[in-house]
Design a protein around this motif. Structure first.
Motif, mmCIF file in Angstrom:
data_model
loop_
_atom_site.group_PDB
_atom_site.id
_atom_site.type_symbol
_atom_site.label_atom_id
_atom_site.label_comp_id
_atom_site.label_asym_id
_atom_site.label_seq_id
_atom_site.Cartn_x
_atom_site.Cartn_y
_atom_site.Cartn_z
ATOM 1 N N ALA A 133 0.807 -1.225 0.000
ATOM 2 C CA ALA A 133 0.000 0.000 0.000
ATOM 3 C C ALA A 133 0.839 1.275 0.000
ATOM 4 O O ALA A 133 0.667 2.138 -0.880
ATOM 5 N N PRO A 134 1.779 1.479 0.932
ATOM 6 C CA PRO A 134 2.567 2.711 0.894
ATOM 7 C C PRO A 134 3.544 2.758 -0.273
ATOM 8 O O PRO A 134 3.850 3.837 -0.782
ATOM 9 N N ILE A 135 4.033 1.599 -0.690
ATOM 10 C CA ILE A 135 4.924 1.561 -1.862
ATOM 11 C C ILE A 135 4.178 2.036 -3.094
ATOM 12 O O ILE A 135 4.672 2.860 -3.877
ATOM 13 N N TYR A 136 2.971 1.523 -3.271
ATOM 14 C CA TYR A 136 2.147 1.871 -4.423
ATOM 15 C C TYR A 136 1.881 3.375 -4.464
ATOM 16 O O TYR A 136 1.942 3.998 -5.526
ATOM 17 N N ARG A 137 1.618 3.960 -3.297
ATOM 18 C CA ARG A 137 1.324 5.398 -3.242
ATOM 19 C C ARG A 137 2.532 6.251 -3.586
ATOM 20 O O ARG A 137 2.375 7.414 -3.988
ATOM 21 N N ARG A 138 3.724 5.710 -3.434
ATOM 22 C CA ARG A 138 4.943 6.449 -3.802
ATOM 23 C C ARG A 138 5.201 6.405 -5.306
ATOM 24 O O ARG A 138 6.085 7.121 -5.796
ATOM 25 N N HIS A 139 4.500 5.566 -6.015
ATOM 26 C CA HIS A 139 4.763 5.372 -7.450
ATOM 27 C C HIS A 139 3.478 5.586 -8.244
ATOM 28 O O HIS A 139 2.968 4.666 -8.902
ATOM 29 N N LEU A 140 2.968 6.802 -8.208
ATOM 30 C CA LEU A 140 1.722 7.096 -8.912
ATOM 31 C C LEU A 140 1.906 7.997 -10.127
ATOM 32 O O LEU A 140 1.212 7.824 -11.132
ATOM 33 N N THR A 141 2.798 8.958 -10.045
ATOM 34 C CA THR A 141 2.887 9.962 -11.114
ATOM 35 C C THR A 141 4.304 10.196 -11.633
ATOM 36 O O THR A 141 4.478 10.931 -12.605
ATOM 37 N N GLY A 142 5.298 9.590 -11.030
ATOM 38 C CA GLY A 142 6.675 9.860 -11.440
ATOM 39 C C GLY A 142 6.974 9.453 -12.869
ATOM 40 O O GLY A 142 7.671 10.165 -13.596
ATOM 41 N N LEU A 143 6.465 8.302 -13.279
ATOM 42 C CA LEU A 143 6.737 7.772 -14.615
ATOM 43 C C LEU A 143 5.479 7.667 -15.473
ATOM 44 O O LEU A 143 5.559 7.314 -16.641
#
Length: 233
Positions: free
Chosen positions: A87-97
């Protein structure tokens, strides 16, 4: 090139859009999140193309597929725990790429100016969906945004579509879904809606083989393709 399945489409009062593979190309961010989770378990990373083929069915299903592909399948409580860690990992990777799919702004502007109500119905979690739409400045187009955790059953069940349409105040027969996969098609059929599928998304099967009412190369083609079908109806 646009391919119709033979059923005429009426001018809709509302259009619902899938998110991943339809409005945004989020596969690189999703792959980054998956590989961070795998690395935390000392498992090797998966290539982008392999992760892309796993998208569809929500985050939990993605985790299940990723660990199975890594030779370390998870079941029951172990899968629950991995889902919590993700869950927190996923939220860190939403818009960067993540990037917009071709023609998104043009199509949304066209339908907005035409007075068509629009919504998003996705298996992606609600907060993650809103963050992505906010990042790209798209929330103003949508009168309903329904994520997978807002309903009991994910697509291909119709729950997200029906909830979004209820929020828009539009009956399924007066709406259509734009997506990129068999899950989208299944959800639309279950809801009693026509469905348009886009090439270049995350479908595991060529979209021409899924039986949609219309297939388009991209959202650039959607307005003119729909006008052509309506003129022939």
């Amino acid at each position: 090139m646009n391919v119709g399945a033979g059923r005429p489409l009426r001018s809709p009062k509302a259009i619902l859009f899938d998110l991943d593979g339809t409005l945004v190309d989020s596969a690189p961010d999703i792959a980054a999140a998956v590989n961070e989770l795998l690395a935390s378990r000392d498992l090797p990373p998966l290539r982008l193309d392999r992760v892309k083929a796993m998208i569809g069915g929500g985050v939990r299903k993605l985790i299940e597929r990723a660990f199975a592909a890594s030779g370390a399948p998870l079941l029951g409580n172990a899968l629950d725990e991995a889902n919590r860690v993700m869950a927190p990992i996923y939220r860190r990777h939403l818009t960067g790429l993540t990037r917009l799919m071709p023609g998104v702004r043009e199509a949304l502007t066209h339908f907005h100016l035409g007075g068509v109500s629009m919504g998003v119905a996705t298996n992606k979690p609600q907060l993650a969906t809103r963050e992505i739409l906010l990042h790209f400045g798209l929330t103003e187009y949508f009168g309903a945004i329904v994520g997978g955790d807002a309903v009991t059953y994910l697509k291909p069940a119709p729950d997200a579509l029906l909830l979004a349409l209820a929020q828009l105040g539009v009956d399924p027969g007066d709406a259509l879904l734009v997506g990129d996969s068999g899950a989208d098609l299944g959800a639309a059929r279950a809801a009693g809606m026509p469905v348009i599928l886009l090439r270049g998304g995350y479908s595991h099967i060529p979209v021409e083989e899924l039986g949609a009412d219309l297939v388009c190369d991209s959202l650039f083609d959607l307005p003119s393709a729909m006008q052509g079908l309506q003129a022939d109806a």
